[in-house]
Design a protein around this motif. Structure first.
Motif, mmCIF file in Angstrom:
data_model
loop_
_atom_site.group_PDB
_atom_site.id
_atom_site.type_symbol
_atom_site.label_atom_id
_atom_site.label_comp_id
_atom_site.label_asym_id
_atom_site.label_seq_id
_atom_site.Cartn_x
_atom_site.Cartn_y
_atom_site.Cartn_z
ATOM 1 N N MET A 171 0.837 -1.178 0.000
ATOM 2 C CA MET A 171 0.000 0.000 0.000
ATOM 3 C C MET A 171 0.887 1.248 0.000
ATOM 4 S SD MET A 171 -2.898 1.136 2.759
ATOM 5 C CE MET A 171 -2.030 2.202 3.887
ATOM 6 N N SER A 172 0.505 2.243 -0.777
ATOM 7 C CA SER A 172 1.284 3.484 -0.802
ATOM 8 C C SER A 172 0.518 4.585 -0.084
ATOM 9 C CB SER A 172 1.595 3.901 -2.238
ATOM 10 O OG SER A 172 0.419 4.288 -2.907
ATOM 11 N N TYR A 173 1.291 5.530 0.412
ATOM 12 C CA TYR A 173 0.732 6.629 1.186
ATOM 13 C C TYR A 173 1.642 7.821 0.975
ATOM 14 C CZ TYR A 173 -2.435 8.062 4.923
ATOM 15 O OH TYR A 173 -3.452 8.646 5.633
ATOM 16 N N ASP A 174 1.075 9.000 0.737
ATOM 17 C CA ASP A 174 1.971 10.143 0.620
ATOM 18 C C ASP A 174 1.720 11.159 1.715
ATOM 19 O OD1 ASP A 174 1.000 12.812 -0.751
ATOM 20 O OD2 ASP A 174 0.114 11.289 -2.029
ATOM 21 N N LEU A 175 2.833 11.724 2.189
ATOM 22 C CA LEU A 175 2.853 12.682 3.282
ATOM 23 C C LEU A 175 3.446 13.975 2.739
ATOM 24 C CD1 LEU A 175 4.448 10.280 5.923
ATOM 25 C CD2 LEU A 175 2.014 10.733 5.587
ATOM 26 N N ASP A 176 2.792 15.096 3.027
ATOM 27 C CA ASP A 176 3.146 16.358 2.377
ATOM 28 C C ASP A 176 3.339 17.466 3.399
ATOM 29 O OD1 ASP A 176 2.499 15.595 -0.606
ATOM 30 O OD2 ASP A 176 0.945 14.735 0.663
ATOM 31 N N PHE A 177 4.354 18.318 3.137
ATOM 32 C CA PHE A 177 4.742 19.332 4.114
ATOM 33 C C PHE A 177 5.097 20.643 3.426
ATOM 34 C CE2 PHE A 177 5.827 15.094 5.511
ATOM 35 C CZ PHE A 177 5.317 15.039 6.800
ATOM 36 N N TRP A 178 4.547 21.736 3.938
ATOM 37 C CA TRP A 178 4.903 23.086 3.518
ATOM 38 C C TRP A 178 4.582 24.027 4.664
ATOM 39 C CZ3 TRP A 178 0.622 20.590 1.309
ATOM 40 C CH2 TRP A 178 -0.626 21.128 1.589
ATOM 41 N N ARG A 179 5.012 25.282 4.519
ATOM 42 C CA ARG A 179 4.809 26.271 5.581
ATOM 43 C C ARG A 179 4.220 27.540 4.963
ATOM 44 N NH1 ARG A 179 10.032 26.620 8.252
ATOM 45 N NH2 ARG A 179 10.624 28.081 6.653
ATOM 46 N N TYR A 180 3.083 27.973 5.507
ATOM 47 C CA TYR A 180 2.469 29.224 5.080
ATOM 48 C C TYR A 180 3.214 30.414 5.678
ATOM 49 C CZ TYR A 180 -1.677 26.670 3.452
ATOM 50 O OH TYR A 180 -2.521 25.829 2.788
ATOM 51 N N LYS A 181 3.226 31.519 4.957
ATOM 52 C CA LYS A 181 3.694 32.774 5.527
ATOM 53 C C LYS A 181 2.676 33.222 6.578
ATOM 54 C CE LYS A 181 6.303 34.345 1.519
ATOM 55 N NZ LYS A 181 6.456 35.366 0.475
ATOM 56 N N ALA A 182 3.116 34.054 7.507
ATOM 57 C CA ALA A 182 2.240 34.529 8.583
ATOM 58 C C ALA A 182 0.976 35.164 8.007
ATOM 59 C CB ALA A 182 2.984 35.528 9.456
ATOM 60 N N GLU A 214 2.267 31.372 -4.219
ATOM 61 C CA GLU A 214 2.332 32.641 -3.496
ATOM 62 C C GLU A 214 1.734 32.450 -2.103
ATOM 63 O OE1 GLU A 214 3.695 36.338 -3.094
ATOM 64 O OE2 GLU A 214 3.823 35.273 -4.998
ATOM 65 N N GLY A 215 2.445 32.953 -1.091
ATOM 66 C CA GLY A 215 1.963 32.829 0.278
ATOM 67 C C GLY A 215 2.647 31.739 1.077
ATOM 68 N N LEU A 216 3.569 31.000 0.435
ATOM 69 C CA LEU A 216 4.320 29.964 1.140
ATOM 70 C C LEU A 216 5.755 30.404 1.357
ATOM 71 C CD1 LEU A 216 3.231 26.610 -0.548
ATOM 72 C CD2 LEU A 216 2.122 27.886 1.291
ATOM 73 N N GLU A 217 6.333 29.935 2.445
ATOM 74 C CA GLU A 217 7.737 30.176 2.753
ATOM 75 C C GLU A 217 8.612 29.207 1.948
ATOM 76 O OE1 GLU A 217 8.980 32.385 4.895
ATOM 77 O OE2 GLU A 217 7.212 32.980 6.043
ATOM 78 N N ASP A 218 9.807 29.653 1.593
ATOM 79 C CA ASP A 218 10.813 28.717 1.098
ATOM 80 C C ASP A 218 11.342 27.940 2.299
ATOM 81 O OD1 ASP A 218 10.522 29.471 -1.520
ATOM 82 O OD2 ASP A 218 12.436 30.528 -1.646
ATOM 83 N N LEU A 219 11.683 26.693 2.075
ATOM 84 C CA LEU A 219 12.153 25.813 3.146
ATOM 85 C C LEU A 219 13.647 25.535 3.005
ATOM 86 C CD1 LEU A 219 9.270 23.165 3.038
ATOM 87 C CD2 LEU A 219 9.468 25.176 4.526
ATOM 88 N N PRO A 220 14.299 25.192 4.089
ATOM 89 C CA PRO A 220 15.706 24.776 4.020
ATOM 90 C C PRO A 220 15.779 23.308 3.565
ATOM 91 C CG PRO A 220 14.966 24.721 6.288
ATOM 92 C CD PRO A 220 13.819 25.257 5.477
#
Length: 116
Positions: free
Chosen positions: A1-12, A32-38
């Motif tokens: 079974m496959s499952y995907d997990l997703d992550f991002w960060r909104y700007k304040a 637009e409206g998301l932070e760049d991640l390290p």
């Protein structure tokens, strides 16, 4: 079974439709409206947590009977496509997301786990 997990960060102060953001990010688009991640630090952390897994290439990890996963990253996003993995192993990715201020979005249930 496959499952995907997703992550991002909104700007304040930004709140967008999570499913639409997920779709755009999965297509490699900037949102637009998301932070760049390290991203390099995120990938390094994943590598640290899965040192005993065989790395088939830069983004594909094989844990034998524990399953496998692939990473997909953009400057604003990281996704982990998990195959045959147990929940406790997948929770390691949630921990990584939390370390970098990125709550889990679960597209299988259409929910973002950000407490909001």
């Amino acid at each position: 079974m496959s499952y995907d997990l997703d992550f991002w960060r909104y700007k304040a102060g930004v709140n967008l439709d999570h499913q639409k953001v997920y779709e755009q990010l999965s297509d490699g688009q900037r949102v637009e409206g998301l932070e760049d991640l390290p991203i390099h630090a995120v990938v390094r952390r994943v590598n640290e947590l899965f040192t005993d897994w065989e790395k088939l290439d830069d983004v594909t990890f094989d844990g034998g009977e524990r399953g496998s996963f692939q990473l997909f990253t953009t400057p604003q996003f990281f996704r982990v496509d998990c195959y045959g993995m147990a929940g406790d192993e997948m929770n390691k990715f949630v921990d990584v997301g939390n370390e970098f201020g990125c709550p889990l979005y679960d597209p299988q249930v259409g929910q973002r786990f950000d407490g909001g």
